[in-house]
Design a protein around this motif. Structure first.
Motif, PDB file in Angstrom:
ATOM      1  N   GLY A 161       0.845  -1.205   0.000  1.00 18.13           N
ATOM      2  CA  GLY A 161       0.000   0.000   0.000  1.00 18.13           C
ATOM      3  C   GLY A 161       0.870   1.241   0.000  1.00 18.13           C
ATOM      4  O   GLY A 161       2.105   1.154   0.071  1.00 18.13           O
ATOM      5  N   THR A 163       1.426   3.534   2.206  1.00 23.52           N
ATOM      6  CA  THR A 163       2.266   3.751   3.387  1.00 23.52           C
ATOM      7  C   THR A 163       3.531   2.908   3.302  1.00 23.52           C
ATOM      8  O   THR A 163       4.634   3.395   3.564  1.00 23.52           O
ATOM      9  CB  THR A 163       1.478   3.438   4.670  1.00 23.52           C
ATOM     10  N   ILE A 166       5.978   4.377   0.852  1.00 20.59           N
ATOM     11  CA  ILE A 166       6.656   5.566   1.395  1.00 20.59           C
ATOM     12  C   ILE A 166       7.680   5.169   2.457  1.00 20.59           C
ATOM     13  O   ILE A 166       8.822   5.642   2.447  1.00 20.59           O
ATOM     14  CB  ILE A 166       5.599   6.544   1.960  1.00 20.59           C
ATOM     15  N   HIS A 195       1.813  13.356   3.147  1.00 18.20           N
ATOM     16  CA  HIS A 195       1.067  12.354   3.931  1.00 18.20           C
ATOM     17  C   HIS A 195       1.734  12.010   5.267  1.00 18.20           C
ATOM     18  O   HIS A 195       2.959  12.051   5.399  1.00 18.20           O
ATOM     19  CB  HIS A 195       0.921  11.083   3.093  1.00 18.20           C
ATOM     20  N   PRO A 241      -1.255  14.304  -6.304  1.00 16.10           N
ATOM     21  CA  PRO A 241      -1.398  15.476  -5.459  1.00 16.10           C
ATOM     22  C   PRO A 241      -1.339  15.062  -3.993  1.00 16.10           C
ATOM     23  O   PRO A 241      -1.250  13.880  -3.677  1.00 16.10           O
ATOM     24  CB  PRO A 241      -2.823  15.948  -5.789  1.00 16.10           C
ATOM     25  N   ASN A 242      -1.467  16.074  -3.101  1.00 12.51           N
ATOM     26  CA  ASN A 242      -1.480  15.738  -1.673  1.00 12.51           C
ATOM     27  C   ASN A 242      -2.862  15.259  -1.246  1.00 12.51           C
ATOM     28  O   ASN A 242      -3.864  15.523  -1.923  1.00 12.51           O
ATOM     29  CB  ASN A 242      -1.023  16.933  -0.824  1.00 12.51           C
ATOM     30  N   PHE A 243      -2.896  14.536  -0.127  1.00 15.94           N
ATOM     31  CA  PHE A 243      -4.168  13.992   0.367  1.00 15.94           C
ATOM     32  C   PHE A 243      -5.130  15.092   0.831  1.00 15.94           C
ATOM     33  O   PHE A 243      -6.312  15.066   0.455  1.00 15.94           O
ATOM     34  CB  PHE A 243      -3.895  12.992   1.511  1.00 15.94           C
ATOM     35  N   CYS A 270       0.843   8.489  -4.719  1.00 19.12           N
ATOM     36  CA  CYS A 270      -0.031   7.387  -4.290  1.00 19.12           C
ATOM     37  C   CYS A 270      -1.452   7.628  -4.790  1.00 19.12           C
ATOM     38  O   CYS A 270      -2.128   6.745  -5.285  1.00 19.12           O
ATOM     39  CB  CYS A 270      -0.032   7.287  -2.763  1.00 19.12           C
ATOM     40  N   LEU A 271      -1.880   8.874  -4.651  1.00 23.24           N
ATOM     41  CA  LEU A 271      -3.258   9.225  -5.015  1.00 23.24           C
ATOM     42  C   LEU A 271      -3.370   9.529  -6.510  1.00 23.24           C
ATOM     43  O   LEU A 271      -4.385   9.233  -7.133  1.00 23.24           O
ATOM     44  CB  LEU A 271      -3.634  10.466  -4.186  1.00 23.24           C
ATOM     45  N   ASP A 302      -0.191   4.213  -6.119  1.00 32.69           N
ATOM     46  CA  ASP A 302      -1.007   3.130  -5.546  1.00 32.69           C
ATOM     47  C   ASP A 302      -1.923   2.464  -6.561  1.00 32.69           C
ATOM     48  O   ASP A 302      -2.878   3.063  -7.050  1.00 32.69           O
ATOM     49  CB  ASP A 302      -1.852   3.681  -4.393  1.00 32.69           C
ATOM     50  N   HIS A 304      -3.836   0.129  -5.621  1.00 39.12           N
ATOM     51  CA  HIS A 304      -5.107  -0.177  -4.954  1.00 39.12           C
ATOM     52  C   HIS A 304      -6.011   1.048  -4.785  1.00 39.12           C
ATOM     53  O   HIS A 304      -7.054   0.959  -4.150  1.00 39.12           O
ATOM     54  CB  HIS A 304      -4.887  -0.933  -3.632  1.00 39.12           C
ATOM     55  N   LYS A 305      -5.593   2.167  -5.344  1.00 40.10           N
ATOM     56  CA  LYS A 305      -6.507   3.320  -5.388  1.00 40.10           C
ATOM     57  C   LYS A 305      -7.022   3.424  -6.836  1.00 40.10           C
ATOM     58  O   LYS A 305      -7.839   2.625  -7.243  1.00 40.10           O
ATOM     59  CB  LYS A 305      -5.790   4.591  -4.923  1.00 40.10           C
TER      60      LYS A 305
HETATM   61  C1  LIG Z   1      -1.105  11.209  -1.147  1.00 39.54           C
HETATM   62  C2  LIG Z   1      -1.171   9.942  -0.353  1.00 39.54           C
HETATM   63  N1  LIG Z   1      -0.033   9.330   0.022  1.00 39.54           N
HETATM   64  C3  LIG Z   1      -0.034   8.211   0.736  1.00 39.54           C
HETATM   65  C4  LIG Z   1      -1.206   7.604   1.127  1.00 39.54           C
HETATM   66  C5  LIG Z   1      -1.167   6.368   1.971  1.00 39.54           C
HETATM   67  O1  LIG Z   1      -1.731   5.286   1.285  1.00 39.54           O
HETATM   68  P1  LIG Z   1      -2.246   3.974   2.028  1.00 39.54           P
HETATM   69  O2  LIG Z   1      -3.436   4.366   2.818  1.00 39.54           O
HETATM   70  O3  LIG Z   1      -2.526   3.059   0.892  1.00 39.54           O
HETATM   71  O4  LIG Z   1      -1.170   3.463   2.899  1.00 39.54           O
HETATM   72  C6  LIG Z   1      -2.412   8.211   0.775  1.00 39.54           C
HETATM   73  C7  LIG Z   1      -3.676   7.650   1.209  1.00 39.54           C
HETATM   74  O5  LIG Z   1      -4.739   8.181   0.998  1.00 39.54           O
HETATM   75  C8  LIG Z   1      -2.396   9.405   0.015  1.00 39.54           C
HETATM   76  O6  LIG Z   1      -3.516  10.031  -0.338  1.00 39.54           O
END
Ligand SMILES: Cc1ncc(COP(=O)(O)O)c(C=O)c1O
Length: 502
Positions: A161, A163, A166, A195, A241-243, A270-271, A302, A304-305
């Motif tokens: 995933g 996280t 990263i 994140h 982008p950022n979360f 990731c997103l 990611d 899985h997103k």
């Molecule tokens: C920008 C960003 N980085 C990292 C993550 C972490 O991903 P995960 O929840 O799959 O570990 C997210 C999760 O939403 C995210 O939006």
């Protein structure tokens, strides 16, 4: 004014850094301790009913049943639980979380999982297919993110995933900086919006986290990045982008600062990794963010997103195999034999890699392009609708992760009203706002219109009933106003304790 408010008033003049330093002692004062306990206990009791809604509804199993329960009984119970949980995300009421969600897509992934359920990449001698699936997932992702525009050494690993991707990248940079540059007190420079997984990496791997502010466009402040990076900086990070606000940082400028100083640069995509390349092809204003930029040394994306794989996979890409080697773990003198693994886990679910591989193949370029087209068209409708609600304000100029705040009303109360109508939005703070991360679920007929109509009703309700509070508003209120971070962190630990209570 409550006692807590009075206490906050009293310590308001003390600089934040000093409060955090003194927090341990301040919290020992009997009056402070009493007030904090009073506030958090009442919130914790509300929390339990939220975390454990099935208490009393389904049988609990604190111990193994004496004799095994009939499989059909277990399956029936699971069907009942799923029926209770799937309506909200199927109907598009949820921010992020389930990114595709069409029944035929899920059925297909389930079929692949069933075929491969015994596959374990740790035993790639038994399951050479794992190597095929994972190498191809990495390669497809790398090519989508500009690898073919470089000297094409880009490589990577499949992880569990975002996280984990990263964490692994940060561990890689720490180990490389130690070996190559002799850096013993490493730090990472990143905007406040990057994140939380980076803080986790800092805590796990003893890397100092240096957060820099964002500018008026909600992007990393370039000057602050320039000033903050120093000889111990092992990596600069930007999000694409950022979360929180769905904004892409100025990756080109940031990666150039890193390149000029010989510092590694990580893009957290990731997103956006499976959205931005297609948004760019569709003509949306997507700044360069991938390996086409020479300063980018790694990217997390990611599957899985927005890759639409089942939960449990992501990809970490590196510009060169030399970098990736710092991620691997190998041991040659363990009595258990020669042992090596690319990620944190030992045994891993090869079936998830198979399902991820199958998702990528079945979507194809045209599938991703079409889904991004639909999501971004829906985003235009939602952004326009929010702009028309005068009490709300969009945060920056996002593409499909849409954050909004209110200068006049309590945004968390608005969020609670949305929750009462079945919506599940993300609450954010510093500054206080909420967001909806649009997925394919929101592109279904009528969902965007329903969202906007409910949002308008929620705003009107809070305007007319400003003192009415819901479930989450007090929690976010406490997190936003309380100067003691430790109290909020303890409260979150309490949440996790409750999560594991039978
Ligand atoms: C920008 C960003 N980085 C990292 C993550 C972490 O991903 P995960 O929840 O799959 O570990 C997210 C999760 O939403 C995210 O939006």
């Amino acid at each position: 004014m409550t006692n807590m408010d009075q206490m906050i008033e009293k310590v308001k003049w003390i600089p934040n850094g000093l409060i955090h330093f003194m927090e341990k002692w301040i919290r020992k004062l009997p009056s402070v301790k009493k007030e904090i306990n009073k506030q958090t206990e009442s919130m914790a009791s509300d929390l339990e009913s939220m975390v454990k809604p099935y208490s009393g509804e389904f049988q609990s199993h604190a111990k193994l049943p004496e004799s095994g329960i009939d499989r059909s009984v277990i399956l029936d119970e699971l069907k009942n639980i799923s029926a209770l949980e799937e309506k909200r995300w199927k109907d598009g009421l949820v921010s992020g979380a389930v990114y595709h969600g069409d029944s035929d897509h899920i059925h297909f992934l389930n079929e692949v999982y069933a075929l491969q359920s015994q596959n374990n990449p740790l035993h790639s001698d038994l399951f050479p297919s794992a190597s095929k699936f994972e190498a191809e997932i990495v390669s497809m992702t790398a090519h989508m993110l500009g690898a073919d525009k470089t000297n094409n050494e880009v490589c990577g690993v499949v992880t569990s995933g975002g996280t984990e991707s990263i964490l692994l990248a940060m561990k890689t940079y720490r180990d490389r900086a130690w070996a190559v540059n002799g850096i013993r007190r490493p730090n990472i420079v990143l905007p406040v919006t990057a994140h939380a997984a980076f803080d986790k990496a800092g805590e796990y791997f003893k890397i100092k986290i240096k957060r820099v502010p964002i500018d008026e466009n909600y992007q990393a402040d370039i000057n602050a990045v320039r000033k903050t990076a120093n000889g111990n900086t092992i990596c600069i990070v930007g999000s694409a982008p950022n979360f929180p606000h769905g904004i892409v940082d100025p990756i080109k400028e940031m990666s150039e600062i890193a390149r000029e100083r010989g510092i590694c640069f990580h893009v957290d995509a990731c997103l956006g990794g499976f959205v931005l390349p297609w948004a760019e092809k569709l003509g949306y204003p997507v700044p360069e963010f991938d390996f086409r930029l020479p300063g980018v040394s790694s990217i997390s994306a990611d599957t899985h997103k927005f890759g639409y794989a089942a939960k449990g996979t992501s990809v970490i890409l590196y510009r060169t195999p030399e970098l990736r080697r710092y991620q691997y773990y190998t041991i040659a003198d363990w009595p258990g034999g020669l042992y090596f693994s690319p990620t944190f886990a030992g045994s891993r679910p090869g079936a998830l890699s198979a399902a991820c591989w199958a998702a990528l193949l079945s979507m194809g370029e045209d599938g991703y392009l079409e889904s991004v087209k639909q999501i971004l068209a829906t985003a235009e409708v939602i952004k326009q609708g929010i702009n028309e609600i005068s009490e709300l304000k969009l945060m920056g100029d996002p593409l499909w992760v849409i954050a909004f705040e209110s200068k006049e009303l309590d945004i968390y109360k608005i969020m609670d009203q949305m929750t009462n109508k079945g919506w599940n939005l993300n609450g954010l703070h510093k500054p206080s706002c909420a967001h909806i991360c649009l997925t394919l679920r929101h592109t279904k007929q009528g969902v965007a219109e329903q969202f906007l109509s409910h949002l308008k009703d929620a705003v009107d309700f809070v305007k007319e009933n400003p003192s009415e509070s819901g479930e989450m508003a007090p929690v976010y209120g406490m997190a936003a106003t309380l100067p003691f971070r430790g109290v909020v962190r303890d409260f979150l630990k309490q949440y996790l304790d409750i999560y594991y209570k039978v």
